[in-house]
Design an enzyme around this catalytic site. Sequence first.
Site, PDB file in Angstrom:
ATOM      1  CD  GLU A   1     -40.220 -15.949  34.586  1.00 16.60           C
ATOM      2  OE1 GLU A   1     -39.793 -17.021  34.168  1.00 16.60           O
ATOM      3  OE2 GLU A   1     -40.839 -15.851  35.653  1.00 16.60           O
TER       4      GLU A   1
ATOM      5  CB  VAL B   1     -44.187  -8.151  37.601  1.00 18.55           C
ATOM      6  CG1 VAL B   1     -45.644  -7.774  37.615  1.00 18.55           C
ATOM      7  CG2 VAL B   1     -43.480  -7.717  38.870  1.00 18.55           C
TER       8      VAL B   1
END
Lengths: 752, 216
Positions: A712, A710
């Site tokens: 980006e 998670v």
Amino acid sequence: MQDQAQKAVTESRIIGVSTPRIDGPLKTTGTAMYTSDHNFPGLVYAWPVIATIASGTITSMDTARAAAMPGVLAVYTHENIGPLYRTPPTQGFSMIIDERRPPLEDNVVSYYGQYVGVAVASSVEQARAAAEAVKVTYDKRSHNVEEKLIGTPIAEPGIKKGTARGDVTSAFKNAAVKHDAVYSTPNETHNPIELHASVAVFKDGRYTLYETSQAVVNHRDVMAAMLGVPPENVQVITRFLGSGFGGKLWPWPHAMLAAATARNINRPVKLVVSRSMMFQSVGHRPAIDQQIQLGAEPSGKLVALGHHYVNHTAMEAEYDEGCGEATGFLYSCPNLAVTSGLVRRNVGVPTAMRGPGAVPGLYALESAMDELAVKLKMDPVQLRLLNEPDKDESNGLPFSSRHLKECLTVGAEKFGWAKRTPAVGSMKNEDGATLGWGVASCAWGAMRIDTEMSVELLQDGTARVTCATQDIGGGTYTAIAQMVAHETGLPVAKVNVILGDSALPPGPISGGSWTTASVTPAALDAAHHAVQTLLVSAATFPNSPFKGKKPAELEMVDGTVRAKGSATPQLTMAEVLKGANVKGITGTGKSQGTFGAKEEYSFHSYGAQFVEVTWQPEIARLRVSRVVTVIDGGRMLNPRAARNQIEGAVVMGVGMGMLEGVEYDRASGAPINASLADYIVAVNADCPHIDVTFLDYPDYKLNALGARGVGEIGLAGVAPAITNAVYHATGIRVRRLPVRIEDLMGAPMHLA
Amino acid sequence: MAPIDEKDPQPLTSLERISRRVFLTRAGAAGVATATAAVAAPLSAQAQAPTAAAPTEAAAVPGAVPVTLKVNGSTHRVMVDPRATVLDTLRETLSLTGTKKGCDHGQCGACTVHLNGRRVNSCLLFATMHQNDEITTIEGIGTPEKLHPMQAAFVQEDGYQCGYCTSGQIMSAVALLKEPVGADDASVREALSGNICRCGAYPNIVAAVQAVRHMA
């Protein structure tokens, strides 16, 4: 050895459970060791001399005055730095560096702030004073830092074709409803609060390099090549990393300056890059112009999608931002084309920044979708739902797990989207301020990288886990401890995780949101093998109560060994090891990367961003007041840390949408707002109310844990949702980030 | 923790940093450029085995001036460059590296310490000008074994990610407890806006501070 299955990861007391970070007590007490915290006897300090022109050649460097200053040990220029080599061409995912020219290679200057020398002295103050006393004479040439990109000369080999299908040109020409516009994003900088730094120790031909690195293994290989020594003579250590956001993925020239000066004077050298230098020589997201052409039927069905972008790059680098990252698969559209081009500017070398490609690409695409919805007089959520594909149309692969529609519908529900009135400026809050509501979709790819891990079960009742990978701040230490705790039944507090050292089993980069998906299967595998060996020990050591049993008849539960289905007798792990007189039992684990492998699925995370802005035209005050984010990111192994990352990404998105952008001075070519006072990032007071929801769809096609990562995805989609909300509030469409007050001065005072 | 067995050196681990503090305390840290041993691999342990404290390195620095600093209740007499900031003196001369450098210009707050109980950016202070002041750093607030309530709250609320700005955030937050700051979250946000967290852990930082304020 008869192998047993790993413990089910779907039912766990620890995996998928919010777990406090195991490094929390160190981070909160100042005892976590970051790179520049390393001091050694005899340590001296290096400070770079920077170019004050953006293009030209050095005709002379007068170092005499600097060298005579108190405490100065040496001043180096391109004439005396000694050997530094370029990395050879490599294949695949190895030996990566964006600025391939070693520092001080010759007398050529191609960007402002390029290192042209380095001073070394007993104190940091002396080194800095000496560096600033070096007199450099230049033969200056004209430079180009122009921000306009589309319409200016494209670098060789010209326009590149990306993903394409159908005939976008004629489909767009014949479309009933069309939208065609250019969206621009500025040079954005990572600016982690930890300054880039290197502490180089050179002894007996070996380098121990304490680096601010998101990839210690790659850093080791690059440094060995550039220093011209075998890789086994270089060790790179990053115990704690003060984040990086991509800026610390690949080595930058200061690392070579530190290592070369340590070699030259044979003393440990500390070089801490200054904040202003961090706008010059450690990479940035390049400035980008993107043309989006959308064609649709009156129903809203997309028939044409053209995405043509140009990003700036440095004089000696071919950095392509990859803005079409998400364009090919986000929506169903029979006719689609992505093209790209580079334009050269006298700027530092660009590099990957959080969500490279997708983040700026989605700013353009999702802005254009909103503009199309306005033209269609259609709700922007509905427009997106209408164009949902049933497979990845860029390659024909099925999606491993895609729930974008649910992200949009759940987000709309949580946000209260049904109450939205589409007319510009038609919504007010209780204080009379105008509200704007905007939405955007987001996506980010998922991958695994080769990882090796070692787990040692020790007599003192602890497990020692080692892997070269580093924790950028996302929670890698803790995720690995969770895995080992799950498999051994030991409490997390008894799991000692050692990371950030190229001498340990090779691990992945901290980038691409790939780390968790890569390291956690390897940690489970290693712990499993260690436990299996422990069971063999338990079944065989003299005087074992399990003598005569097969290892397969034993199990490890809550850190103790017992016969399956029988609570007694039981031995603790420590008792088994002591009984066998074995100090520690090691298991190794691996997980295979997906990089370069034949793909069977389209692996991506998805999300929806709903943003509310509050607009007070009387005082030209625009705030992001509320964000609802719904993420389809596979299984969250540590929901608390995952939520923190998404919230933080939304905060960075507020910066991207509202605040951030490097300005180049046309006269000198310098990035002029090169400080945290002038390049504004979001502070606590800028933080909106953020509501994060994770859809619980484990992606078991990516790994047994169903985890994707998670790092980006949370940044993608925030900026366009902001500008879409700004349009809804003000009627002004901002197609050049960030949104500035002056963009909105023309907005009508009273609407609706 | 167990005493260090000279004959059977355990490789230190990255999460086992207390030993260094113990070492520093024993060595009488003032003015000592210390070796650290936060290395896990035997290879590196050989390459740079930590040596005993070097002779006062700073004294060898030409042009250094004597400075007496009161830090965390201890008095340190050291030789520093007359241009040395409190921040660089803490980090480079006293090896109190818990205080971080983020910008060196008073713009990010990572270097926040307490000067006579009030929060200041230590990068903006010359060491020579603060010889009579009581300086408190993150090391003086609590230890991993005995966390200050604010440190415990940051752990509990996950008020960080990378942890680099955290020392400054906590020093600001502890000082804030004695400042006239409104009870609501917005007031806390405003009062902590001199401390940048690029990871964006702001919601959790505010939660940690409010948890401690509600305890009081």
